[in-house]
Every structure is written in structure tokens, then in C-alpha cells.
Design a protein around this motif. Structure first.
Motif, PDB file in Angstrom:
ATOM      1  N   LEU A  94       0.829  -1.209   0.000  1.00 19.88           N
ATOM      2  CA  LEU A  94       0.000   0.000   0.000  1.00 19.88           C
ATOM      3  C   LEU A  94       0.865   1.260   0.000  1.00 19.88           C
ATOM      4  O   LEU A  94       0.622   2.202  -0.768  1.00 19.88           O
ATOM      5  CB  LEU A  94      -0.915  -0.007   1.229  1.00 19.88           C
ATOM      6  CG  LEU A  94      -1.840   1.207   1.376  1.00 19.88           C
ATOM      7  CD1 LEU A  94      -2.784   1.315   0.182  1.00 19.88           C
ATOM      8  CD2 LEU A  94      -2.633   1.116   2.682  1.00 19.88           C
ATOM      9  N   THR A  95       1.892   1.266   0.848  1.00 19.33           N
ATOM     10  CA  THR A  95       2.793   2.423   0.928  1.00 19.33           C
ATOM     11  C   THR A  95       3.492   2.657  -0.404  1.00 19.33           C
ATOM     12  O   THR A  95       3.608   3.792  -0.884  1.00 19.33           O
ATOM     13  CB  THR A  95       3.834   2.219   2.032  1.00 19.33           C
ATOM     14  OG1 THR A  95       3.176   1.979   3.277  1.00 19.33           O
ATOM     15  CG2 THR A  95       4.738   3.443   2.174  1.00 19.33           C
ATOM     16  N   LEU A  96       3.957   1.569  -1.018  1.00 17.80           N
ATOM     17  CA  LEU A  96       4.705   1.682  -2.265  1.00 17.80           C
ATOM     18  C   LEU A  96       3.800   2.110  -3.420  1.00 17.80           C
ATOM     19  O   LEU A  96       4.210   2.911  -4.279  1.00 17.80           O
ATOM     20  CB  LEU A  96       5.384   0.350  -2.591  1.00 17.80           C
ATOM     21  CG  LEU A  96       6.492   0.374  -3.650  1.00 17.80           C
ATOM     22  CD1 LEU A  96       7.552   1.415  -3.306  1.00 17.80           C
ATOM     23  CD2 LEU A  96       7.136  -1.008  -3.772  1.00 17.80           C
ATOM     24  N   VAL A  97       2.550   1.606  -3.442  1.00 18.03           N
ATOM     25  CA  VAL A  97       1.603   2.006  -4.490  1.00 18.03           C
ATOM     26  C   VAL A  97       1.334   3.509  -4.409  1.00 18.03           C
ATOM     27  O   VAL A  97       1.373   4.223  -5.428  1.00 18.03           O
ATOM     28  CB  VAL A  97       0.282   1.219  -4.372  1.00 18.03           C
ATOM     29  CG1 VAL A  97      -0.804   1.862  -5.237  1.00 18.03           C
ATOM     30  CG2 VAL A  97       0.480  -0.227  -4.802  1.00 18.03           C
ATOM     31  N   VAL A  98       1.077   4.000  -3.184  1.00 19.27           N
ATOM     32  CA  VAL A  98       0.817   5.430  -3.003  1.00 19.27           C
ATOM     33  C   VAL A  98       2.031   6.256  -3.429  1.00 19.27           C
ATOM     34  O   VAL A  98       1.909   7.267  -4.127  1.00 19.27           O
ATOM     35  CB  VAL A  98       0.447   5.732  -1.531  1.00 19.27           C
ATOM     36  CG1 VAL A  98       0.367   7.240  -1.303  1.00 19.27           C
ATOM     37  CG2 VAL A  98      -0.874   5.075  -1.177  1.00 19.27           C
ATOM     38  N   THR A 131      13.664   4.050  -5.489  1.00 15.80           N
ATOM     39  CA  THR A 131      12.808   4.246  -4.325  1.00 15.80           C
ATOM     40  C   THR A 131      12.140   2.939  -3.919  1.00 15.80           C
ATOM     41  O   THR A 131      12.081   2.598  -2.732  1.00 15.80           O
ATOM     42  CB  THR A 131      11.722   5.298  -4.621  1.00 15.80           C
ATOM     43  OG1 THR A 131      12.351   6.530  -4.966  1.00 15.80           O
ATOM     44  CG2 THR A 131      10.828   5.518  -3.415  1.00 15.80           C
ATOM     45  N   ALA A 132      11.645   2.193  -4.900  1.00 13.56           N
ATOM     46  CA  ALA A 132      10.984   0.913  -4.617  1.00 13.56           C
ATOM     47  C   ALA A 132      11.952  -0.094  -4.013  1.00 13.56           C
ATOM     48  O   ALA A 132      11.630  -0.787  -3.037  1.00 13.56           O
ATOM     49  CB  ALA A 132      10.369   0.348  -5.902  1.00 13.56           C
ATOM     50  N   MET A 190      10.196  -8.723  -4.859  1.00 12.69           N
ATOM     51  CA  MET A 190       9.951  -8.362  -6.252  1.00 12.69           C
ATOM     52  C   MET A 190       8.466  -8.329  -6.619  1.00 12.69           C
ATOM     53  O   MET A 190       8.025  -7.407  -7.325  1.00 12.69           O
ATOM     54  CB  MET A 190      10.700  -9.324  -7.181  1.00 12.69           C
ATOM     55  CG  MET A 190      12.209  -9.154  -7.167  1.00 12.69           C
ATOM     56  SD  MET A 190      12.719  -7.551  -7.831  1.00 12.69           S
ATOM     57  CE  MET A 190      12.254  -7.751  -9.545  1.00 12.69           C
ATOM     58  N   PRO A 191       7.634  -9.298  -6.168  1.00 11.10           N
ATOM     59  CA  PRO A 191       6.204  -9.232  -6.529  1.00 11.10           C
ATOM     60  C   PRO A 191       5.545  -7.938  -6.059  1.00 11.10           C
ATOM     61  O   PRO A 191       4.711  -7.372  -6.762  1.00 11.10           O
ATOM     62  CB  PRO A 191       5.610 -10.455  -5.813  1.00 11.10           C
ATOM     63  CG  PRO A 191       6.750 -11.408  -5.669  1.00 11.10           C
ATOM     64  CD  PRO A 191       7.952 -10.546  -5.433  1.00 11.10           C
ATOM     65  N   ILE A 192       5.919  -7.453  -4.874  1.00 11.80           N
ATOM     66  CA  ILE A 192       5.354  -6.215  -4.355  1.00 11.80           C
ATOM     67  C   ILE A 192       5.749  -5.043  -5.256  1.00 11.80           C
ATOM     68  O   ILE A 192       4.928  -4.174  -5.578  1.00 11.80           O
ATOM     69  CB  ILE A 192       5.817  -5.966  -2.904  1.00 11.80           C
ATOM     70  CG1 ILE A 192       5.181  -6.996  -1.976  1.00 11.80           C
ATOM     71  CG2 ILE A 192       5.479  -4.548  -2.444  1.00 11.80           C
ATOM     72  CD1 ILE A 192       5.616  -6.885  -0.529  1.00 11.80           C
ATOM     73  N   MET A 193       7.015  -5.019  -5.679  1.00 11.60           N
ATOM     74  CA  MET A 193       7.479  -3.950  -6.574  1.00 11.60           C
ATOM     75  C   MET A 193       6.717  -3.975  -7.898  1.00 11.60           C
ATOM     76  O   MET A 193       6.275  -2.928  -8.399  1.00 11.60           O
ATOM     77  CB  MET A 193       8.975  -4.099  -6.851  1.00 11.60           C
ATOM     78  CG  MET A 193       9.878  -3.929  -5.653  1.00 11.60           C
ATOM     79  SD  MET A 193      11.621  -4.023  -6.153  1.00 11.60           S
ATOM     80  CE  MET A 193      12.389  -4.494  -4.611  1.00 11.60           C
TER      81      MET A 193
END
Length: 250
Positions: free
Chosen positions: A18-22, A152-153, A160-163
């Protein structure tokens, strides 16, 4: 598969996602403003296609860079030393992108201010960009924003899947927001100057980052949001005055 199931059931992984998507969406605003302003210089029939192509190029670049995370990590290591200061390849990319953005924004502001009246009187006098030229400039800025976004990611999570999910989600938001933003900018000439001023600030921020001076993005985006709010209030006031003038005329 077990690894993916573990991630799905891990609350920390969801929080990181969630943090990374935002964050990716916020970082993508810069790119989206640039694409919208640039595509508005094209003929009406070519704008939407150019926006989609530019955003899809951003997606391809970012996913491609995610596949080379080990190489991306090396971009932060010192590469050259100039005037006693060590620059990494990331610094050099940010410097080049920042200088290009400052030059482009300054040139567009000058053109918008000097030639606005001439173009209103004679629309055929507008110097329009070619699709290839627009895509080339979009691709150049995509590289800069993609490198910054991926670094940043990588700094926020090592999964990796989250990125991948975060990058794809952010680009999909850009894809849906591109046309409405482009139309809004095109209908409101004062917004063009404001958006170009944002790009100028972002360019200066990239240059500062390239020289090793970290500028908190929160300050930049809060200032941008406040400026946008003030301009929105001005637009409402102008609209109310226009309605009153029409009522008086009747």
C-alpha cells in the motif's frame, strides 16, 4: 508458490504494498503532467494515442528496470569525481533529466506567455509537435523518472512481486487519469502556466538530488497542492464573475 502465499498472508507485506503504491502514484504525477502538457501540443486526434503510448513506455521501462535490480543498485555507487565531488550514475541521470526539464519548462512558459495572444487570434500559427518528437521527449523523461522510481521501490522492500504490483498499479492510475487531466489543462490556460511551474520546480529538485542534496518530496507536493488549491479558488471566482456579468447583460 509457497513464497507468494506467505506474502499474501503477511500484514507487513500488504502495508509495504500500500505504501509503495501510493508513493509510486505520487512520483508518477510529475511524469503525468509532462505527458499531458506535451500531448496537448499535438493535433486533437493524436493526443489520446500519444498519451497511452507514453504511459505504456513508462510501464515497459519500469518493469524492465525491475528485472535488473542488481544493476540498478550499482547506479548509486560513485562513478566519476568532478570538482572534488563524487557522482554516481543515478546522480548523472538525475542531473541530465533535471536540466532537460528546466529547459523544457522554461521554453514552454516563454512560448505560452509570448505567443498565447497570437495563437488565439490565429490558431493555424501554432507550432505543433510531431508524434515522434513527443514520444522521444516522453521517453527521455520516462527514463529519469523510472530510475528514480525503481531506486525508491528497491529501498522500501526487497520483495519483487510487491514492486511489480506497485509499479503496474501506479501506471494503470496514470493511464486512466491522463485524458481527464489533459482535457482539464487544455480548457484552462492558467493551469498550463501553473503546471509548467511545477515541472520547473521538479527539474530543480532533480538537479539538487543529482548534487547530493536531498529535498523531501513532501514539501514539494504540499506546495504544489496548495498552489493548485489557490488556483482552483481563483477559477471559481472567475466563473462566478462571468455568470454575474452574463446575468447583468441580460
Amino acid at each position: 508458490m509457497d513464497f507468494l502465499l506467505t506474502l499474501v498472508t503477511d500484514p507487513a507485506a500488504w502495508a509495504a504494498l500500500l505504501t509503495l503504491v501510493v508513493m509510486e502514484i505520487v512520483l508518477g504525477i510529475d511524469n503525468l503532467i509532462f505527458i499531458s502538457i506535451l500531448s496537448n501540443k499535438l493535433p486533437q486526434a493524436q493526443r489520446a494515442r500519444t498519451q497511452r503510448l507514453g504511459i505504456m513506455l513508462a510501464l515497459v521501462l519500469r518493469l524492465g528496470l525491475l528485472g535488473t535490480v542488481a544493476w540498478i543498485a550499482q547506479l548509486t555507487a560513485p562513478a566519476v569525481t568532478l570538482f572534488g565531488h563524487a557522482f554516481s550514475w543515478r546522480d548523472l541521470i538525475l542531473l541530465a533529466g533535471g536540466l532537460f526539464l528546466v529547459w523544457k519548462a522554461t521554453r514552454e512558459i516563454h512560448h505560452h506567455v509570448v505567443h498565447a495572444e497570437e495563437e488565439r487570434d490565429n490558431p493555424s500559427s501554432t507550432v505543433q509537435l510531431t508524434v515522434a518528437g513527443a514520444i522521444g521527449q516522453i521517453l527521455l523523461l520516462d527514463i529519469v523518472f523510472s530510475v528514480d522510481s525503481i531506486i525508491t521501490a528497491v529501498g522500501m522492500t526487497d520483495h519483487m512481486p510487491i514492486m511489480f504490483i506497485a509499479v503496474i498499479s501506479a501506471v494503470l492510475v496514470m493511464l486512466f487519469a491522463a485524458s481527464p487531466l489533459s482535457r482539464f489543462i487544455d480548457r484552462n490556460p492558467t493551469i498550463v502556466t501553473l503546471a509548467l511551474s511545477f515541472l520547473l520546480v521538479i527539474g530543480m529538485t532533480l538537479i539538487a538530488e543529482g548534487f547530493g542534496s536531498h529535498v523531501p518530496k513532501t514539501y514539494i507536493y504540499v506546495a504544489m497542492a496548495f498552489s493548485a488549491f489557490v488556483e482552483a479558488m481563483n477559477m471559481l471566482v472567475r466563473r462566478a464573475k462571468s455568470k454575474r456579468a452574463l446575468g447583468t447583460g441580460q
